[in-house]
Scaffold this active site. Sequence first.
Site, mmCIF file in Angstrom:
data_model
loop_
_atom_site.group_PDB
_atom_site.id
_atom_site.type_symbol
_atom_site.label_atom_id
_atom_site.label_comp_id
_atom_site.label_asym_id
_atom_site.label_seq_id
_atom_site.Cartn_x
_atom_site.Cartn_y
_atom_site.Cartn_z
ATOM 1 N N GLN A 189 0.853 -1.199 0.000
ATOM 2 C CA GLN A 189 0.000 0.000 0.000
ATOM 3 C C GLN A 189 0.880 1.236 0.000
ATOM 4 O OE1 GLN A 189 -0.517 1.867 3.350
ATOM 5 N NE2 GLN A 189 -1.191 3.550 2.032
ATOM 6 N N ARG A 226 -8.343 12.704 15.121
ATOM 7 C CA ARG A 226 -8.649 11.542 15.975
ATOM 8 C C ARG A 226 -8.448 11.985 17.411
ATOM 9 N NH1 ARG A 226 -5.146 7.889 11.832
ATOM 10 N NH2 ARG A 226 -6.360 8.510 10.006
ATOM 11 N N HIS A 246 -11.485 4.248 5.484
ATOM 12 C CA HIS A 246 -10.318 4.188 6.357
ATOM 13 C C HIS A 246 -10.726 3.775 7.787
ATOM 14 C CE1 HIS A 246 -6.059 5.420 5.607
ATOM 15 N NE2 HIS A 246 -5.976 5.247 6.907
HETATM 16 C C1 LIG Z 1 -4.191 1.304 13.376
HETATM 17 C C2 LIG Z 1 -4.589 1.459 11.941
HETATM 18 C C3 LIG Z 1 -3.630 1.849 11.027
HETATM 19 C C4 LIG Z 1 -3.984 1.957 9.677
HETATM 20 N N1 LIG Z 1 -3.006 2.281 8.776
HETATM 21 C C5 LIG Z 1 -3.319 2.324 7.464
HETATM 22 C C6 LIG Z 1 -2.304 2.571 6.515
HETATM 23 O O1 LIG Z 1 -1.137 2.729 6.845
HETATM 24 N N2 LIG Z 1 -2.679 2.623 5.207
HETATM 25 C C7 LIG Z 1 -3.968 2.436 4.804
HETATM 26 O O2 LIG Z 1 -4.250 2.496 3.607
HETATM 27 N N3 LIG Z 1 -4.930 2.173 5.687
HETATM 28 C C8 LIG Z 1 -4.650 2.112 7.004
HETATM 29 N N4 LIG Z 1 -5.614 1.835 7.909
HETATM 30 C C9 LIG Z 1 -7.000 1.580 7.441
HETATM 31 C C10 LIG Z 1 -7.207 0.097 7.146
HETATM 32 O O3 LIG Z 1 -6.504 -0.323 6.020
HETATM 33 C C11 LIG Z 1 -8.699 -0.184 6.889
HETATM 34 O O4 LIG Z 1 -9.186 0.677 5.889
HETATM 35 C C12 LIG Z 1 -9.563 -0.066 8.133
HETATM 36 O O5 LIG Z 1 -8.861 -0.482 9.281
HETATM 37 C C13 LIG Z 1 -10.834 -0.905 7.971
HETATM 38 O O6 LIG Z 1 -11.682 -0.762 9.060
HETATM 39 P P1 LIG Z 1 -11.740 -1.846 10.258
HETATM 40 O O7 LIG Z 1 -10.455 -1.702 10.988
HETATM 41 O O8 LIG Z 1 -12.901 -1.375 11.058
HETATM 42 O O9 LIG Z 1 -11.927 -3.184 9.658
HETATM 43 C C14 LIG Z 1 -5.303 1.710 9.255
HETATM 44 C C15 LIG Z 1 -6.255 1.312 10.189
HETATM 45 C C16 LIG Z 1 -5.907 1.171 11.518
HETATM 46 C C17 LIG Z 1 -6.952 0.696 12.500
#
Ligand SMILES: Cc1cc2nc3c(=O)[nH]c(=O)nc-3n(C[C@H](O)[C@H](O)[C@H](O)COP(=O)(O)O)c2cc1C
Length: 396
Positions: free
Chosen positions: A127, A164, A275
């Site tokens: 990603q 956040r 996200h």
């Molecule tokens: C702690 C954390 C860090 C994340 N970091 C990224 C990231 O670096 N890049 C990205 O595209 N999405 C990131 N995301 C979003 C996740 O890829 C995803 O879209 C999201 O967690 C989905 O929702 P869920 O956690 O409720 O399943 C992050 C999510 C969390 C919880």
Amino acid sequence: MTFVNINDLRLASKKRLPKLLFDYIDGGSLSEETHRRNISDFSKLRLRQNVLGEYAEPDLTTEYLGSKHPLPFMLGPVGFLGLYSRNGEQKAATAAHAAGIPLCLSNFSIASLADLRRVTAGELNFQLYLLDDRTLCEDFLSAAESAGVEKLFVTVDTAITGIRERDVRNGFRSLTHVTPKLFASMCLRPRWLLEMGPGGMPSVRAVAHRNDFGKGALEQAANLSRRIDKRVSWKDIEVLRDRWKGKLIIKGILAPEDAVSAQNIGVDGIVVSNHGGRQLDGAMSTITALPAIRAAVRPDFSLMLDGGVRRGSDIIKAIGLGADGVMLGRAYTFGLAAAGKAGVEHTIETLRREITVTMTLMGVNSIADLKKRGRDLIIEDERLTPTKDESLFQTE
Ligand SMILES: Cc1cc2nc3c(=O)[nH]c(=O)nc-3n(C[C@H](O)[C@H](O)[C@H](O)COP(=O)(O)O)c2cc1C
């Protein structure tokens, strides 16, 4: 403690992680409405129960993003896994690969793709955030090519980082080093501290050579998010489309018209995502946004969905409404934080079992069958959607 479901892993991770890290994972932006709705909107959907069909163990194999996989979900990109458990990225990747599913490595990771390649030969996706420093982006792309990455996910819902509030209160991203207050909160979590403490503060390998990003993951994280390019537009996606020879997937689409633009630009698929409710608070939940997006794009255009997936039945609902596959975020991150590699394995196994039981009780024999019968199997709760105008299935 036995972990019966994903929420048990969440509670265990809360006990194991310093508050600053648990809140970073668990939190959403502003009032966390979208974050909550991502989860709760799955409950507005009902599953069709058909009985007395001939029993067969459900076949969970399916195709998404052009490849066949034994399970209809994969591990999505989550930043800084290596802060929640030592070598967290390696643990998540090897657990995913043992189950035959891919991991998409976040651009903001402690381990690099090369580090992961040393421990696994399985499918690695990457990603990317388009940073204002395109030379560095080019380095990331070259590293991805060298590691044999075929699928590149470019995340586009972060023009500016969402507010956040838990992170603001805890000082995450404004802290650049371990303060006495942070150290005190770490001491309240001795199991985590014993695991993480001896190696010292990890650093983000991909920018370790760049002094301008600072030293140590906390400072590097703050600088990396500051460097995400605010002006990214469809033109940049076109440039990336020309540059990247493998599959290109846009992550962070919630509106049908944006999905159509992505399709027209020639990307290979999109992730319907907000996200995890960490960016635009007040945005639709992803499961609510999905039907209109499925209706707007070509039937063979690849759609993944993430956001709020905590149960196997959530995955069935997403696929029934038109997703080709689902990506996990917090679900496996809680597993990792609670119990390392075994925790990620447990997350995958728990969801696999829940999907199997749910499909069996629905009388659905395979994911292929689920995809074919689709919306006939997923019913809206009429009490929650009294008028057609408010229908989740509204496509215009
Ligand atoms: C702690 C954390 C860090 C994340 N970091 C990224 C990231 O670096 N890049 C990205 O595209 N999405 C990131 N995301 C979003 C996740 O890829 C995803 O879209 C999201 O967690 C989905 O929702 P869920 O956690 O409720 O399943 C992050 C999510 C969390 C919880």
